[in-house]
Design a protein around this motif. Structure first.
Motif, PDB file in Angstrom:
ATOM      1  N   UNK A 118      45.965  42.130  34.889  1.00  0.00           N
ATOM      2  CA  UNK A 118      45.044  41.357  35.737  1.00  0.00           C
ATOM      3  C   UNK A 118      45.782  40.757  36.946  1.00  0.00           C
ATOM      4  N   UNK A 119      46.928  40.141  36.661  1.00  0.00           N
ATOM      5  CA  UNK A 119      47.676  39.519  37.760  1.00  0.00           C
ATOM      6  C   UNK A 119      48.266  40.600  38.681  1.00  0.00           C
ATOM      7  N   UNK A 120      48.712  41.700  38.099  1.00  0.00           N
ATOM      8  CA  UNK A 120      49.241  42.793  38.934  1.00  0.00           C
ATOM      9  C   UNK A 120      48.196  43.243  39.950  1.00  0.00           C
ATOM     10  N   UNK A 121      46.948  43.316  39.488  1.00  0.00           N
ATOM     11  CA  UNK A 121      45.869  43.750  40.397  1.00  0.00           C
ATOM     12  C   UNK A 121      45.788  42.832  41.607  1.00  0.00           C
ATOM     13  N   UNK A 122      45.902  41.529  41.342  1.00  0.00           N
ATOM     14  CA  UNK A 122      45.822  40.563  42.450  1.00  0.00           C
ATOM     15  C   UNK A 122      47.044  40.706  43.358  1.00  0.00           C
ATOM     16  N   UNK A 123      48.208  40.878  42.743  1.00  0.00           N
ATOM     17  CA  UNK A 123      49.444  40.961  43.533  1.00  0.00           C
ATOM     18  C   UNK A 123      49.468  42.211  44.407  1.00  0.00           C
ATOM     19  N   UNK A 124      48.784  43.251  43.950  1.00  0.00           N
ATOM     20  CA  UNK A 124      48.759  44.500  44.729  1.00  0.00           C
ATOM     21  C   UNK A 124      48.186  44.275  46.120  1.00  0.00           C
ATOM     22  N   UNK A 125      47.330  43.267  46.248  1.00  0.00           N
ATOM     23  CA  UNK A 125      46.759  42.971  47.569  1.00  0.00           C
ATOM     24  C   UNK A 125      47.862  42.582  48.560  1.00  0.00           C
ATOM     25  N   UNK A 126      48.924  41.973  48.051  1.00  0.00           N
ATOM     26  CA  UNK A 126      50.014  41.559  48.934  1.00  0.00           C
ATOM     27  C   UNK A 126      51.156  42.565  48.998  1.00  0.00           C
ATOM     28  N   UNK A 127      51.412  43.208  47.868  1.00  0.00           N
ATOM     29  CA  UNK A 127      52.646  44.002  47.796  1.00  0.00           C
ATOM     30  C   UNK A 127      52.417  45.501  47.674  1.00  0.00           C
ATOM     31  N   UNK A 128      51.178  45.914  47.638  1.00  0.00           N
ATOM     32  CA  UNK A 128      50.914  47.348  47.521  1.00  0.00           C
ATOM     33  C   UNK A 128      50.732  47.782  46.080  1.00  0.00           C
ATOM     34  N   UNK A 129      50.255  49.032  45.955  1.00  0.00           N
ATOM     35  CA  UNK A 129      49.844  49.560  44.650  1.00  0.00           C
ATOM     36  C   UNK A 129      50.948  49.714  43.628  1.00  0.00           C
ATOM     37  N   UNK A 130      52.173  49.767  44.104  1.00  0.00           N
ATOM     38  CA  UNK A 130      53.263  50.047  43.164  1.00  0.00           C
ATOM     39  C   UNK A 130      53.555  48.898  42.214  1.00  0.00           C
ATOM     40  N   UNK A 131      53.138  47.704  42.562  1.00  0.00           N
ATOM     41  CA  UNK A 131      53.493  46.552  41.736  1.00  0.00           C
ATOM     42  C   UNK A 131      52.655  46.502  40.456  1.00  0.00           C
TER      43      UNK A 131
END
Ligand SMILES: Nc1ncnc2c1ncn2[C@@H]1O[C@H](COP(=O)(O)OP(=O)(O)OP(=O)(O)O)[C@@H](O)[C@H]1O
Length: 734
Positions: A630-643
């Motif tokens: 869930x948190x990775x999905x949010x972080x992807x907005x800032x860091x891209x899909x690889x996170x």
């Protein structure tokens, strides 16, 4: 966020630091300076040298003591002949103590998965060793502590409470910066027991140079090498009002402020106890009115208090217990204060007395307001309303988020807020206090100064009407994420009566829902909910009833409730042990299978048809996910899909998977202009360890949940991140 980062190849070395001759840290840094440059100034070096010397001497003393303590006949013998490090590592003690000066390879572009290996040759980073006082086990200890000259605290009382094993914590300099608030230390060498001790034991305060090395250096710069000035956090109450002198100044000179104030509050409490309505001599001009429910009726410019001391200016908040007013205090400078006017109803007056006792204990133990708790300045009884006078702060985190175009906080702010919250709760728990109602509404921002950035039109359109209007299409970033915890109206001492249900639903721990009984760990669960809210920008548990709540807990934790706690729930209910929530059977127990001890969700009727509504299914299955995902999905907005963070993988393994994805993407996009992910290992590690801490805070079993004290020692607090929160910190240019 990440688009603003440029990668520089500069490498920090200790030699560089020591040869530096740049000017003061707190002054304006020039536009083309890097974090490294800020760190390399004379004052910093001087302080660092002093710090090395001090740490060296600490270490020498402590190791010597530690060795002494290891004599087998010593009752205070530590468990192991080791320095204990945060996680997996432990350094064997040498005979000769030393500052360990070694290297952690932090090269951001290093693709080698063994990059965290200790490398003796390079000199990129330093490991600091610092003494960590050991927390006493029981909060109910009489104040008989003394500090020996090594700084190690010992105490002898009815209960011997400190075994002082020399526990050391790895503190390495960080490659990415942290806000100083993320590094506030916690010292538990104080004690005060309500109603048993009137002593105010002086607490060790943090000095500037202790925090200095924690402000971080960096091998990167923000876009345009924007100056970043990370000054030292003091974390005292920003609007400290000395208590007013009600009577003409006595002779000889008055005792210290805190004692004075304590006496004042103590006498007010006695008055409440004796007659319940010790009304002050009030001004005849007052328009102060009370409605039929016992609420004060708010009117601007109302005057109340002895001699018309307070002038009402604004309504800050309204709750079950009464109203909180912004007032001018005619007797104090600066003269704005917050006054909580409790309802003139016996029930609420009684509850206010509990709140007062808690506030008084906090004040006794933290008169400077270092531990992020609201400080009571005065209290009095006015027309049957108990009035609590406190410092005035800014809006709550909840209100700030509601009025922000992007509700999410930058990582550095989340870390700073987490540190303050956990430290504050650690302080409360050491005093035997459980807050029980931690939520964004009860966390106030000390100083709301912020910078605003216009959001792209597309983002603005996607906002709800309310948020669009409140934010004016802008993202706000606080300059300083210092916070205060308020609302001790539901707080209790751990030995007092525990009502069966506490906490606002969204922040309620599983042991409360399951009727197992609760204690300190429930605050940790609530903090975890708050922290997730800061990163996703909305409530983690937007639920209103038990079944959906439990289903969501399982979904977010990625595991079913442990069978032993479900078993305990059945046992307690069968044998009528403890006081359970009145609806426990109908809303909780009936949803568990007695044989398998598993939660029956989605709910089915006797014929086997699913009765859980589609909306509820969507909320549980679509809107949320296992927390790391869930948190990775949010972080992807800032860091891209690889996170993609996977909390079941060790960090190195997780990073090498991400790294191969990043490399592959780079190759694919090398010929095209399309952007690749902007992610480096240190940023990944920051978020990985954040999620790791959350996992430990969201432990279902309260007896296994991480404690506030252990949470402060978590690896995450050793890691930094370069983001807008860092760039904005105390930035006077706005
Ligand atoms: N010192 C303060 N400075 C600024 N605002 C404050 C202060 N104390 C309280 N407030 C505001 O008043 C609101 C209500 O305060 P508080 O939570 O103490 O009251 P309460 O009656 O216990 O509320 P509730 O019933 O919601 O728990 C807070 O959410 C906050 O917005």
């Amino acid at each position: 966020m990440s688009q603003n980062i440029q990668i520089s190849t500069r490498k920090r070395s200790r030699a560089n630091m020591n040869n530096s001759t740049t000017t003061g840290l707190s002054g304006n840094t020039s536009a083309n300076k890097t974090f490294l440059d800020n760190f390399e100034d004379t004052r910093t070096n001087k302080l660092l040298d002093e710090m090395f010397a001090r740490q060296n001497s600490f270490l020498t003393d402590n190791l010597r003591n530690s060795l002494d303590l290891n004599q087998s006949d010593n009752p205070l013998r530590p468990r192991q002949h080791q320095l204990f490090l945060d996680n997996e590592n432990a350094i064997e003690l040498d005979d000769e103590p030393r500052i360990i000066n070694t290297t952690i390879n932090n090269n951001n572009n290093n693709n080698n998965s063994s990059s965290s290996r200790v490398d003796e040759d390079a000199d990129d980073d330093i490991i600091f060793i610092k003494e960590q006082p050991i927390q006493f086990s029981s909060p109910l200890i009489l104040p008989s502590s003394s500090s020996n000259n090594t700084g190690a605290t010992t105490a002898v009382s009815n209960n011997t409470y400190i075994t002082t094993p020399k526990k050391f914590k790895k503190q390495r300099t960080i490659s990415l910066p942290q806000l100083p608030l993320s590094k506030l230390s916690y010292q538990s060498n104080y004690i005060s027991v309500p109603d048993q001790s009137n002593a105010i034991v002086p607490r060790v305060t943090q000095t500037e140079n202790e925090l200095l090395h924690l402000t971080g250096s960096c091998a990167k710069t923000l876009e345009g090498n924007k100056a970043v000035n990370l000054t030292v956090a003091h974390s005292t109450s920003p609007f400290y009002n000395p208590p007013a002198q009600v009577a003409p100044p006595p002779l000889p000179p008055p005792p210290p402020q805190s004692n004075n104030l304590k006496r004042q509050i103590g006498s007010s409490l006695r008055k409440f106890k004796s007659n319940g309505s010790a009304e002050s001599t009030s001004s005849n001009k007052s328009n102060f009115k009370t409605d039929k429910d016992g609420h004060y009726v708010y009117q601007e410019n109302d005057v109340f208090g002895s001699g018309g001391r307070f002038i009402v200016k604004d309504l800050l908040g309204q709750g079950t217990f009464g109203k909180v007013l912004k007032c001018i205090d005619n007797k104090c400078e600066p003269n704005f204060v917050a006054v909580k006017v409790i309802r003139a109803v016996d029930r609420y007056r009684e509850a206010a007395k509990t709140e007062l006792r808690i506030l008084q204990t906090i004040l006794n133990n933290d008169p400077q307001g270092q531990f992020q708790c609201l400080l009571l300045r005065e209290c009095f009884d006015y027309k049957n309303h108990i009035c609590l006078v406190t410092d005035l702060y800014g809006r709550s985190i909840y209100d700030f988020m509601c009025s922000n175009g992007i509700a999410r906080f930058p990582g550095s702010h989340i870390q700073a807020i987490a540190r303050q919250l956990i430290r504050s709760v650690c302080f409360l728990h050491d005093l035997g206090i459980i807050h029980t109602d931690l939520k964004p509404e009860n966390i106030l921002i000390c100083d709301e100064t912020h910078i605003s950035r216009a959001l792209p039109a597309k983002t603005v359109q996607s906002l709800s009407k309310r948020r669009r209007e409140a934010s004016k299409g802008k993202r706000k970033i606080l300059k300083n994420p210092e916070i205060k915890i308020i609302d001790f109206g539901s707080a209790i001492f751990h030995y007092e009566y525990h009502p069966p249900v506490i906490s606002t639903r969204h922040y309620r721990a599983p042991e409360i829902v399951l009727g197992l009984g609760w204690s300190f760990p429930c605050d940790i669960w609530s903090i975890a909910c708050v922290l997730v809210e800061l990163i996703i920008g909305e409530s983690l548990y937007p639920i209103h009833e038990n079944l959906e709540h439990m289903a969501m807990m399982q979904r977010i934790n990625g595991t079913p409730f442990p069978t032993d706690i479900v078993d305990k729930m059945f046992y307690k209910s069968k044998h009528k042990l403890g006081n359970s929530p009145s609806d426990l059977t109908s809303t909780v127990i009936k949803h568990f299978d007695r044989k398998t001890l598993s939660l029956q969700w989605p709910e089915k009727n006797k014929r086997g048809d699913t009765v859980t509504t589609e909306k509820s299914m969507k909320r549980v299955l679509q809107s949320c996910d296992r927390l790391d995902i869930y948190i990775s999905k949010v972080l992807k907005q800032d860091y891209g899909d690889s996170l993609s963070i996977n909390w079941n993988l060790p960090p190195e393994k997780n990073w090498s998977l991400i790294n191969s994805k990043l490399l592959w993407k780079k190759q694919v996009h090398s010929s095209s202009s399309s952007a690749t992910d902007d992610l480096d290992k240190e940023t990944f590690l920051f978020w990985y360890w954040f999620i790791d801490l959350l996992k430990k805070m969201f432990e279902f079993d309260p007896t296994k949940r991480i404690t506030a004290k252990d949470a402060l020692d978590h690896e995450w607090f050793n890691l930094g991140i370069l983001d807008d929160g860092i760039a904005t910190y105390n930035n006077t240019q706005g």
